[in-house]
Design a protein around this motif. Structure first.
Motif, PDB file in Angstrom:
ATOM      1  N   ILE A  24      -0.941  -0.562  -5.216  1.00 29.33           N
ATOM      2  CA  ILE A  24      -1.004   0.087  -3.837  1.00 29.33           C
ATOM      3  C   ILE A  24       0.346   1.140  -3.897  1.00 29.33           C
ATOM      4  O   ILE A  24      -0.036   2.184  -3.183  1.00 29.33           O
ATOM      5  CB  ILE A  24      -0.438  -1.001  -2.846  1.00 29.33           C
ATOM      6  CG1 ILE A  24      -1.578  -2.101  -2.870  1.00 29.33           C
ATOM      7  CG2 ILE A  24      -0.168  -0.409  -1.365  1.00 29.33           C
ATOM      8  CD1 ILE A  24      -2.962  -1.776  -2.402  1.00 29.33           C
ATOM      9  N   GLN A  25       1.359   0.977  -4.813  1.00 20.47           N
ATOM     10  CA  GLN A  25       2.245   2.247  -4.797  1.00 20.47           C
ATOM     11  C   GLN A  25       1.651   3.253  -5.175  1.00 20.47           C
ATOM     12  O   GLN A  25       1.902   4.481  -4.961  1.00 20.47           O
ATOM     13  CB  GLN A  25       3.326   1.665  -5.440  1.00 20.47           C
ATOM     14  CG  GLN A  25       4.317   0.616  -4.891  1.00 20.47           C
ATOM     15  CD  GLN A  25       5.366   0.111  -5.607  1.00 20.47           C
ATOM     16  OE1 GLN A  25       5.453   0.647  -6.749  1.00 20.47           O
ATOM     17  NE2 GLN A  25       5.899  -1.207  -5.252  1.00 20.47           N
ATOM     18  N   ARG A  26       0.567   3.079  -6.328  1.00 21.20           N
ATOM     19  CA  ARG A  26      -0.127   4.173  -7.006  1.00 21.20           C
ATOM     20  C   ARG A  26      -0.639   4.977  -5.935  1.00 21.20           C
ATOM     21  O   ARG A  26      -1.203   6.151  -6.022  1.00 21.20           O
ATOM     22  CB  ARG A  26      -0.857   3.606  -8.197  1.00 21.20           C
ATOM     23  CG  ARG A  26      -1.804   4.667  -8.807  1.00 21.20           C
ATOM     24  CD  ARG A  26      -0.991   5.643  -9.619  1.00 21.20           C
ATOM     25  NE  ARG A  26      -1.852   6.333 -10.692  1.00 21.20           N
ATOM     26  CZ  ARG A  26      -1.368   7.454 -11.256  1.00 21.20           C
ATOM     27  NH1 ARG A  26      -0.380   7.886 -11.074  1.00 21.20           N
ATOM     28  NH2 ARG A  26      -2.536   8.056 -12.229  1.00 21.20           N
ATOM     29  N   LEU A  27      -1.629   4.177  -5.255  1.00 25.59           N
ATOM     30  CA  LEU A  27      -2.640   4.657  -4.366  1.00 25.59           C
ATOM     31  C   LEU A  27      -1.681   5.626  -3.327  1.00 25.59           C
ATOM     32  O   LEU A  27      -2.327   6.517  -2.664  1.00 25.59           O
ATOM     33  CB  LEU A  27      -3.243   3.409  -3.570  1.00 25.59           C
ATOM     34  CG  LEU A  27      -4.289   2.955  -4.402  1.00 25.59           C
ATOM     35  CD1 LEU A  27      -5.352   1.864  -3.748  1.00 25.59           C
ATOM     36  CD2 LEU A  27      -5.117   3.987  -5.687  1.00 25.59           C
ATOM     37  N   TRP A  28      -0.766   5.246  -2.777  1.00 26.10           N
ATOM     38  CA  TRP A  28       0.138   5.702  -1.839  1.00 26.10           C
ATOM     39  C   TRP A  28       0.387   7.327  -2.463  1.00 26.10           C
ATOM     40  O   TRP A  28       0.521   8.187  -1.407  1.00 26.10           O
ATOM     41  CB  TRP A  28       1.382   5.171  -1.453  1.00 26.10           C
ATOM     42  CG  TRP A  28       1.193   4.300  -0.146  1.00 26.10           C
ATOM     43  CD1 TRP A  28       1.336   3.036  -0.379  1.00 26.10           C
ATOM     44  CD2 TRP A  28       1.100   4.786   1.122  1.00 26.10           C
ATOM     45  NE1 TRP A  28       1.134   2.312   0.991  1.00 26.10           N
ATOM     46  CE2 TRP A  28       1.127   3.493   1.794  1.00 26.10           C
ATOM     47  CE3 TRP A  28       1.145   5.943   1.672  1.00 26.10           C
ATOM     48  CZ2 TRP A  28       0.891   3.541   3.436  1.00 26.10           C
ATOM     49  CZ3 TRP A  28       0.924   5.939   3.160  1.00 26.10           C
ATOM     50  CH2 TRP A  28       0.713   4.753   3.960  1.00 26.10           C
ATOM     51  N   SER A  29       0.699   7.479  -3.598  1.00 24.38           N
ATOM     52  CA  SER A  29       0.492   8.886  -3.980  1.00 24.38           C
ATOM     53  C   SER A  29      -0.482   9.835  -3.942  1.00 24.38           C
ATOM     54  O   SER A  29      -0.652  10.977  -4.313  1.00 24.38           O
ATOM     55  CB  SER A  29       1.197   8.873  -5.651  1.00 24.38           C
ATOM     56  OG  SER A  29       0.132   8.313  -6.379  1.00 24.38           O
ATOM     57  N   ASP A  30      -1.902   9.065  -3.583  1.00 23.16           N
ATOM     58  CA  ASP A  30      -3.102   9.815  -3.610  1.00 23.16           C
ATOM     59  C   ASP A  30      -2.990  10.358  -1.813  1.00 23.16           C
ATOM     60  O   ASP A  30      -3.087   9.365  -1.180  1.00 23.16           O
ATOM     61  CB  ASP A  30      -4.220   9.092  -3.558  1.00 23.16           C
ATOM     62  CG  ASP A  30      -5.482   9.637  -3.321  1.00 23.16           C
ATOM     63  OD1 ASP A  30      -5.466  10.725  -3.134  1.00 23.16           O
ATOM     64  OD2 ASP A  30      -6.523   8.897  -3.397  1.00 23.16           O
TER      65      ASP A  30
END
Length: 415
Positions: free
Chosen positions: A315-321
Motif C-alpha cells: 500500500i505504501q508503494r501504491l501511494w507513490s502512484d
C-alpha cells in the motif's frame, strides 16, 4: 434505509416445522436454541458434532434437526470465554431470509471483544455504502447452547464461493487471504518476497496440488509488478493484475474502519480469467479504536509501520502512484459528499437501539466493564451507551482526518 439485521428478522423463513416445546423468545431478537448430541460441549474448531437448532421469533417456533456445530476463529477461539461457532446444515438454508445466501455454512460471531457488539455489522453496512460487491449479511440473536444462555450473537455469512457470497467459481475460482503466524490455514504458501497467503478456494487436496503452484506463481508475478520500475504503467504495471476499482474501494473502507488488522488479514478473490479483486471486509472486533496496540484516530493504517504487516509495503508503494493517490482521494471525497459519516452514525444509532434489550441480557452474563483480551484498549465503562458514544466519536474525528491526509498525500504524489 432499513438495516439488514431488521430486514432479516422479518424475512426469516424455514420449511421444517417444530413441535411446540417450552421455548420462548428472550428479547425482540430471534432466540436460537442449540442442543448437541448427548449434551456434548463444543470444544474443537476442527471437528463437528451433531446438534439441533430451534429458532423462536415473531413467526413462531422452527426446528432444524440435521446440522453440526464446531468452534471457529483464531484468538477469539483460543482466548475468549464467549466462544464463536460455525454451523453446517445437511442442506442449504436461508438463515437471513430472501435476498441472502442459500447455504449450508454459517457463522455465529460472539463479538466478545467489542462492547458495542455492532462493529462487524457496522462494517458490513460501510462495505455496502462503499460499493463492495459482497458484504456479509447479518442477524443478531440470543443464543442458548444445551440450555445455557451464552449471550448476544451475530449470525453471518461464511466467506466462501457461492451465489450471493464471493462471486467466483467453486471449482476453479480463487479466494485467498493474506496470513501471519496467528491465522495460518492448512494450505498456504509464501512468495519469494516474503508474503504468506492462505488458499480458501478451490479445495486443495495435497500440498503438491497443481492449484497451489498456479496460485502462488500468479501472485508472485503480481507482487513483482507492484515493485517493478514501471509499476505505475496501466498496461504493464500492477493494474494488469489487480482490479483497480475494488482495490480502491476496499482500501478506503479499510482506512475508515481504523482496523489494525486491515493489512494483515486481507481477503482477495479471482476467477481464472480476471484480475484480482479485494474484499470482503471481515473481522472488525477491534476496529474503530478498540485496540490498545496503536490508535489510528489520527493515523493511517498504511503508514503506522507495524512490524508484522508486510502488505503495508504494497500500500505504501501504491501511494507513490499518482493514479492510486488520486483515485483514493476522489473516492473518499465522493463518499463524504454522499453522506458517509451521517450514514454510519445513523447505522450506529439504529443498530444499538435494535440491540438494547439483548445487550442488557448479554452483559448480565459477561461483564461490560472488564478486560477480555490483553491487547484491547484499556478504556472501560459501566454502561452500554458510553461505548456507543466512543464509537461515534471515533468516526466523527477519523473520517475528516483521513480526507485531509489523503488530499495532502495526493498533492505530494502528483508532483
Amino acid at each position: 434505509m432499513k438495516l439488514l439485521c431488521i430486514l432479516a428478522v422479518l424475512l426469516l423463513t424455514t420449511d421444517i416445522k417444530a413441535e411446540d416445546k417450552d421455548y420462548r423468545q428472550l428479547t425482540n431478537l430471534p432466540t436460537y436454541y442449540i442442543e448437541t448430541e448427548g449434551q456434548q460441549s463444543v470444544v474443537s474448531k476442527e471437528h463437528y458434532i451433531k446438534c439441533t437448532l430451534t429458532i423462536v421469533d415473531g413467526s413462531g417456533i422452527t426446528t432444524y434437526d440435521s446440522l453440526q456445530i464446531r468452534g471457529r476463529g483464531n484468538s477469539t477461539w483460543r482466548m475468549s470465554e464467549k466462544k464463536p461457532y460455525r454451523l453446517k446444515f445437511a442442506s442449504p438454508q436461508r438463515l437471513l431470509g430472501s435476498g441472502f445466501a442459500n447455504a449450508r455454512d454459517w457463522t455465529l460471531l460472539a463479538n466478545h471483544g467489542d462492547k458495542t457488539l455492532i462493529r462487524n455489522a457496522l462494517t458490513y453496512e460501510l462495505g455496502r455504502f462503499v460499493g463492495l460487491p459482497f458484504c456479509p449479511g447479518y442477524l443478531f440473536v440470543d443464543l442458548y447452547v444445551n440450555g445455557q444462555y451464552l449471550g448476544n450473537y451475530q449470525v453471518s455469512d461464511q466467506i466462501e464461493a457461492g451465489k450471493q457470497r464471493v462471486a467466483v467459481k467453486k471449482s476453479s475460482g480463487w479466494i485467498i487471504e493474506t496470513a501471519g503466524k496467528w491465522n495460518l490455514e492448512r494450505y498456504n504458501f509464501t512468495t519469494p518476497r516474503g508474503f504468506t497467503y492462505n488458499i480458501m478456494n478451490p479445495k486443495i487436496r495435497t500440498s503438491a496440488d497443481s492449484i497451489m503452484s498456479a496460485v502462488s506463481s500468479w501472485i508472485g508475478k503480481m507482487e513483482d509488478a507492484v515493485f517493478a520500475e514501471d509499476f505505475t504503467d496501466s498496461i504493464h504495471g500492477y493494474r494488469a493484475y489487480i482490479d483497480g476499482q475494488s482495490l480502491v474501494s476496499w482500501y478506503v473502507a479499510s482506512e475508515i474502519t481504523g482496523n489494525l488488522d486491515a493489512l494483515l488479514s486481507i481477503y482477495m478473490y479471482r476467477n481464472v480469467d480476471q484480475r484480482l479483486c479485494f474484499g470482503p471486509l471481515w473481522d472488525m472486533d477491534f476496529a474503530y479504536d478498540r485496540s490498545g496496540e496503536y490508535s489510528l484516530l489520527r493515523e493511517m493504517e498504511a503508514f503506522a509501520n507495524f512490524h508484522d504487516r508486510p502488505f503495508q509495503k504494497v500500500i505504501q508503494r501504491l501511494w507513490s502512484d499518482p493514479w492510486f493517490a488520486r483515485a483514493c482521494t476522489n473516492r473518499l471525497q465522493h463518499l463524504v459528499d454522499a453522506g458517509l459519516q451521517e450514514h454510519l452514525l445513523h447505522c450506529i444509532d439504529s443498530l444499538s437501539a435494535h440491540l438494547q434489550l439483548s445487550q442488557e441480557q448479554n452483559f448480565s452474563v459477561w461483564r461490560i466493564d472488564q478486560q477480555v483480551y490483553s491487547w484491547e484498549k484499556p478504556v472501560y465503562h459501566d454502561n452500554y451507551q458510553a461505548y456507543i458514544d466512543d464509537l461515534k466519536s471515533f468516526l466523527s474525528i477519523h473520517i475528516p482526518y483521513l480526507l485531509e491526509r489523503f488530499k495532502v498525500l495526493s498533492a505530494e504524489n502528483s508532483r
